[in-house]
Design an enzyme around this catalytic site. Structure first.
Site, PDB file in Angstrom:
ATOM      1  N   ARG A  13     -58.530  -5.820 -12.966  1.00  0.00           N
ATOM      2  CA  ARG A  13     -59.099  -4.913 -11.946  1.00  0.00           C
ATOM      3  C   ARG A  13     -59.595  -3.616 -12.579  1.00  0.00           C
ATOM      4  NH1 ARG A  13     -53.924  -2.087  -9.185  1.00  0.00           N
ATOM      5  NH2 ARG A  13     -52.382  -2.715 -10.716  1.00  0.00           N
ATOM      6  N   SER A  40     -55.906   0.721  -5.930  1.00  0.00           N
ATOM      7  CA  SER A  40     -55.641  -0.659  -6.350  1.00  0.00           C
ATOM      8  C   SER A  40     -56.870  -1.310  -6.961  1.00  0.00           C
ATOM      9  CB  SER A  40     -55.185  -1.501  -5.153  1.00  0.00           C
ATOM     10  OG  SER A  40     -53.958  -1.025  -4.657  1.00  0.00           O
ATOM     11  N   GLU A  61     -61.677  -4.788   7.459  1.00  0.00           N
ATOM     12  CA  GLU A  61     -62.447  -5.576   6.492  1.00  0.00           C
ATOM     13  C   GLU A  61     -63.648  -6.273   7.123  1.00  0.00           C
ATOM     14  OE1 GLU A  61     -59.156  -5.793   6.899  1.00  0.00           O
ATOM     15  OE2 GLU A  61     -58.318  -4.936   5.069  1.00  0.00           O
ATOM     16  N   PHE A  86     -57.870 -10.356   1.701  1.00  0.00           N
ATOM     17  CA  PHE A  86     -58.624  -9.661   2.753  1.00  0.00           C
ATOM     18  C   PHE A  86     -60.126  -9.714   2.495  1.00  0.00           C
ATOM     19  CE2 PHE A  86     -54.630  -7.026   2.066  1.00  0.00           C
ATOM     20  CZ  PHE A  86     -53.863  -7.882   2.848  1.00  0.00           C
ATOM     21  N   HIS A 112     -56.212  -8.601  -7.023  1.00  0.00           N
ATOM     22  CA  HIS A 112     -54.900  -9.123  -6.624  1.00  0.00           C
ATOM     23  C   HIS A 112     -54.972 -10.579  -6.185  1.00  0.00           C
ATOM     24  CE1 HIS A 112     -54.238  -4.849  -6.848  1.00  0.00           C
ATOM     25  NE2 HIS A 112     -52.978  -4.941  -6.501  1.00  0.00           N
ATOM     26  N   ASP A 120     -45.227  -8.597  -3.669  1.00  0.00           N
ATOM     27  CA  ASP A 120     -45.605  -8.513  -2.260  1.00  0.00           C
ATOM     28  C   ASP A 120     -45.473  -9.859  -1.542  1.00  0.00           C
ATOM     29  OD1 ASP A 120     -46.073  -5.831  -2.149  1.00  0.00           O
ATOM     30  OD2 ASP A 120     -48.239  -5.972  -2.380  1.00  0.00           O
ATOM     31  N   ARG A 170     -54.201  -8.372 -10.610  1.00  0.00           N
ATOM     32  CA  ARG A 170     -53.431  -7.132 -10.620  1.00  0.00           C
ATOM     33  C   ARG A 170     -52.740  -6.824 -11.950  1.00  0.00           C
ATOM     34  NH1 ARG A 170     -47.691  -6.485  -9.002  1.00  0.00           N
ATOM     35  NH2 ARG A 170     -47.298  -4.256  -8.929  1.00  0.00           N
TER      36      ARG A 170
END
Lengths: 318, 305
Positions: A13, A40, A61, A86, A112, A120, A170
């Site tokens: 990322r 992020s 989104e 998302f 991610h 998560d 990530r």
């Protein structure tokens, strides 16, 4: 021995963030959108340099995808940023109608992705996104392997006219490709030549494939390793040429085996040169909480799993 | 039946502003004639293929014709980017017949192409799309609730390009049941997207019945205002002078830090007596006899395609 050296682990990322910052300087039409995940997605540098070309959409989104589609009308090149989950499943219909079917030049940039999101858990660990995106007519699907390649891919997709899904991750992973390597959409890369088995990998699994090939070499198995950073359009030729030599193949991806790279490869092989194939992928399951390395081991997505699948496919080789 | 210009009282505000703004009877006659012809086009299109959505299309004929012919600042020809001209987006894509007929009558493509509506290999798909390259269409719509977001994006692009022209979008009222609209409404107000005029077709009807029966929208005006929009209510959404006045007023409200909404009350099926005051013609085509009766109420004005 792995022919590549880890130049220092970095997250893919951050490669995206670096590429976007570079585009900010070089392409005035590039604009960026984010749904409350600037940090992020590593978009800070772009935003600091070009605040007028950044749109904070908030946690909305669907609206982000529609706004991105609208921004193309007037010549902008929107890069949307949020987690892969998302970026795809949550907004599938918005992407389908307002972007893909409408032929809009939107770059859907998704961080991610996969199990390596980690702690998560499954709500955020999408393992279906490659399938969702590759099924959309006209959508290009790219999953680069390290920091350097993600940066190069980010820059390259700005020049490609049409919707693109760019998938990255990530955690910090080995950065091993050359920082000045050109990125050509749809062109696979042979990272290590071999004659006994073909390993085709994408994303985080490319490094694992190289490590597996190094271990296999010590067992006198000569594996060819191919980095398929573009899942759609798939580089059929590089795969067919390789299996013509090796006669068997293992595909490796951080994704469900349904709908992923492996299925795309299987289709090409079944149409052109039926070949024994084994899949390193998740087995129609959701993920769970854990560290990235724990999850990759538990779900069979690491170099050990690749070696096992190589042994299995070699037994099936005619 | 179409009311004549004289049917409207001269002391009506709309009439006065209308006369001031175009001041040409010839223009009103042209708009009235075009609406009537567009009605014929809509009816003949859906009849031919025995499918499509005549009700909402007829209800918005006056809006489309007025917007495209008297309000929007358009360039000749069509470019997807639409720089330096006003742009229109249709969010409730199922009323494609009125969109196509208006575009054709405004010169975007030959009116004869209306003959291909919903047929194989046509650019006039059941719901509008850019996929077939039809001039005048800038995004696909049909899956509801997406048009406002796209319009917001196009409005932002205009601002980035220092392009002073406006974005128009039409949404259905039933469509407001889709949550994405409210995301877009929140965004447009928060980010001061004030080069945008969103019109909601408040005909009070959707496929399964009235909006009240299916899922009440509550007080739409209060909701738009609470979201921070400059909001107008137009009670006479099938009245050309009133539409023109309202659209000019909305235009004047742009550039003041708030997005602008027009809540336009229309009669579904307007201009065909048996298609009015019911939701039955939302998505149903007339049969031969019904077509004949409907066309008899709307004689040819500009020539059938």
């Amino acid at each position: 021995m792995n022919p590549y050296t880890n130049q220092g682990s970095q997250d893919t990322r951050s490669g995206f963030g670096a590429g976007l910052a570079e585009l900010g300087k070089t392409n005035p039409n590039v604009v960026a959108l984010c749904a409350d995940l600037i940090g992020s997605l590593k978009m800070d540098d772009f935003i600091e340099a070009h605040p007028e070309r950044f749109f904070q959409i908030g946690i909305a989104e669907a609206n982000m995808m529609g706004i991105a589609a609208g921004l193309t009308i007037g010549g902008k090149i929107p890069f949307t940023g949020t987690f892969a989950n998302f970026s795809t499943g949550r907004v599938y219909d918005q992407i389908r109608q307002s972007i893909a079917y409408s032929g809009k030049n939107v770059k859907i940039c998704a961080s991610h992705a996969g199990l390596t999101l980690g702690e998560d858990g499954a709500t955020h660990q999408i393992l279906e996104d490659i399938g969702l995106m590759k099924m959309l007519p006209g959508m290009t699907v790219i999953n680069p392997c390290d920091f350097n390649q993600t940066k190069a891919a980010t820059i390259a997709i700005a020049d490609h006219i049409g919707p693109v899904y760019l998938r990255f991750g990530r955690p910090k992973v080995p950065n091993f490709t050359s920082s000045d390597a050109p990125f050509e959409i749809g062109k696979g890369l042979i990272l290590k030549k071999g004659k006994d088995v073909t390993i085709v990998a994408t994303g985080h699994l490319v490094w694992e494939a190289l490590e597996a090939a190094a271990a296999l070499a010590e067992q006198s198995i000569d594996a060819e390793v191919i980095n398929i950073h573009t899942i759609k359009p798939l580089d059929n030729d590089i795969i067919l040429k390789s299996v013509a030599k090796t006669g068997c193949i293992v595909t490796a991806e951080e994704h469900n085996f349904l709908g992923g790279l492996g299925e795309s490869v299987a289709r090409v092989l079944s149409e052109n040169a039926p070949t024994p194939q084994e899949f390193v992928a998740t087995n129609d399951t959701f993920g769970e909480s854990g560290t990235p390395s724990q999850l990759m081991a538990k779900y069979g997505l690491d170099q050990t799993a690749i070696q096992l699948k190589v042994h299995k496919v070699l037994e099936r080789k005619i | 039946m179409e009311k004549s210009f004289e049917d409207y009282p001269s002391n009506q505000l709309g009439w006065v502003i209308f006369v001031q703004s175009i001041n040409k009877m010839a223009d009103l006659q042209f708009l009235t004639d075009t609406v009537q012809q567009v009605r014929r086009d809509i009816l003949r299109m859906v009849h031919k293929v025995n499918s499509g959505h005549p009700g909402g299309s007829l209800g918005c004929a006056e809006f489309f014709v007025t917007l495209f012919n008297e309000v929007m600042e358009r360039k000749d020809g069509f470019s997807m980017d639409g720089k330096e001209e006003d742009l229109f987006f249709l969010s409730n894509g199922h009323i494609s017949p009125v969109f196509y007929a208006t575009l054709a009558r405004a010169g975007y493509f030959e009116v004869s192409e209306l003959n291909t509506f919903r047929l194989l290999d046509s650019r006039l798909q059941g719901h509008p799309t850019t996929h077939e390259g039809l001039p005048g269409v800038r995004v696909a719509s049909g899956s509801l609730g997406q048009g406002l977001s796209v319009a917001v994006g196009a409005a932002l692009a205009k601002k980035l390009n220092n392009d002073p022209k406006l974005i128009y979008v039409l949404m259905g009222d039933g469509e407001l049941q889709e949550g994405q609209n409210w995301e877009a409404m929140m965004f447009a107000a928060a980010k001061k997207v004030d080069n945008l005029i969103a019109t909601v077709d408040l005909n009070g009807k959707q496929i399964d019945g009235t909006t009240e029966e299916v899922l009440s929208l509550g007080d739409v005006k209060q909701k738009f205002e609470a979201f921070g929009w400059t909001t107008f209510t137009l009670k006479e959404g099938n009245h050309i002078p009133a539409l023109l006045t309202q659209l000019q007023e909305a235009k004047a409200a742009c550039g003041k830090g708030k997005p602008v909404a027009i809540l336009m009350q229309t009669e579904m099926g307007n201009g065909v007596d048996f298609m009015m005051h019911t939701h039955a013609w939302h998505g149903k085509a007339p049969n031969d006899e019904q077509l004949e009766a409907a066309l008899a109420q709307n004689p040819e004005t500009l020539g059938d395609y």
